[in-house]
Design an enzyme around this catalytic site. Structure first.
Site, PDB file in Angstrom:
ATOM      1  N   CYS A 114       0.382  -0.972  -0.541  1.00  0.00           N
ATOM      2  CA  CYS A 114       0.085   0.391  -0.361  1.00  0.00           C
ATOM      3  C   CYS A 114       0.911   1.235  -0.147  1.00  0.00           C
ATOM      4  O   CYS A 114       2.020   1.491  -1.362  1.00  0.00           O
ATOM      5  CB  CYS A 114      -0.539  -0.061   1.235  1.00  0.00           C
ATOM      6  SG  CYS A 114      -2.294   1.330   0.859  1.00  0.00           S
ATOM      7  N   ASP A 161      -7.887  -2.939  -8.939  1.00  0.00           N
ATOM      8  CA  ASP A 161      -7.799  -1.994  -7.511  1.00  0.00           C
ATOM      9  C   ASP A 161      -8.202  -0.869  -8.122  1.00  0.00           C
ATOM     10  O   ASP A 161      -8.113   0.180  -9.039  1.00  0.00           O
ATOM     11  CB  ASP A 161      -5.625  -1.933  -7.396  1.00  0.00           C
ATOM     12  CG  ASP A 161      -5.324  -1.214  -6.328  1.00  0.00           C
ATOM     13  OD1 ASP A 161      -6.755  -0.303  -5.389  1.00  0.00           O
ATOM     14  OD2 ASP A 161      -4.168  -1.356  -5.979  1.00  0.00           O
ATOM     15  N   HIS A 189      -7.098  -3.921  -3.880  1.00  0.00           N
ATOM     16  CA  HIS A 189      -6.232  -3.408  -3.208  1.00  0.00           C
ATOM     17  C   HIS A 189      -6.318  -3.861  -1.769  1.00  0.00           C
ATOM     18  O   HIS A 189      -6.902  -4.370  -1.921  1.00  0.00           O
ATOM     19  CB  HIS A 189      -6.472  -1.617  -3.020  1.00  0.00           C
ATOM     20  CG  HIS A 189      -5.540  -0.877  -2.645  1.00  0.00           C
ATOM     21  ND1 HIS A 189      -4.586  -0.664  -3.434  1.00  0.00           N
ATOM     22  CD2 HIS A 189      -5.265  -0.051  -1.646  1.00  0.00           C
ATOM     23  CE1 HIS A 189      -3.755   0.405  -2.616  1.00  0.00           C
ATOM     24  NE2 HIS A 189      -4.090   0.142  -1.509  1.00  0.00           N
TER      25      HIS A 189
END
Length: 220
Positions: A114, A161, A189
């Site tokens: 991330c 994502d 994600h």
């Protein structure tokens, strides 16, 4: 165990440290926007079991100490708020301090998820502390894709994502033909985090295997 690091600018921060003191391969593990929480410490443990020494710096300490968030919408909002207050230069100083806390004789890499996926990219392009860098779904990589890496890099992205469009991934590929970019069909994600609703065990294990293979080739 928790330790305290001192960055080059004098800032003191916490970090999670684990693994053998005489390890020959070592990693800075960079957090998501949720702090060095339960999941990140589990990631560290997996790398330790694979033979690595690890240090995970608490990057939020520059704005608020002791942050450990979950994965609810309010946690995401809080994490984004905290991240926005952390200066990029401070983040770089903190990962370099973490690298300095790894075993002196080890070959060092950096891996992040991330926000940490972006920071791992910066570790490759803005420092010379690492022999290899690996980033999972780093949303800020596209915006800094023209920077020049100083070590081999491997990146992982999911096709679904919502925060990283495939146009960004294609732009990264075009700007960095020497970087290994893996795209995971159906991956959202955070597909590698088993504490998130977006977790995909099959894709996570594929990416994990590629990550270990990558570091095995570049860190020994």
């Amino acid at each position: 165990m928790w330790i305290e690091l001192t960055a080059a600018d004098g800032h003191k921060l916490a970090a999670w440290k684990d693994g053998p003191a005489d390890a020959k391969k070592a990693l800075v593990v960079v957090q998501e926007i949720f702090g060095v929480n339960h999941h990140m410490r589990n990631v560290c443990d997996r790398f330790v079991k694979a033979g690595y020494a690890v240090v995970a710096p608490a990057l939020f300490d520059r704005t608020e100490r002791g942050v450990e968030l979950g994965y609810k919408p309010e946690d995401v909002a809080r994490g984004r708020e905290l991240r926005s207050k952390v200066p990029e230069a401070g983040t770089i100083a903190d990962i370099e301090a973490a690298a300095g806390a790894l075993p002196a004789g080890a070959k060092k890499g950096i891996v992040g998820y991330c926000w940490g996926g972006t920071v791992a990219w910066w570790g490759a392009t803005r420092t010379k502390s690492f022999a290899a860098a690996n980033g999972w779904y780093g949303g800020g990589v596209a915006g800094t894709r023209t920077e020049t890496p100083n070590c081999p890099v491997e990146l992982h992205f999911g096709t679904l994502d919502a925060s990283i469009p495939m146009s960004d991934v294609e732009a990264i590929k075009a700007a960095q033909p020497g970087v290994a970019v893996f795209v995971y069909e159906g991956g959202q994600h955070g597909f590698g985090c088993d504490e998130r609703g977006s977790y995909n065990r099959e894709l996570a294990e594929i990416a994990w295997g590629r990550t270990l293979d990558f570091f095995g080739r570049h860190l020994g």
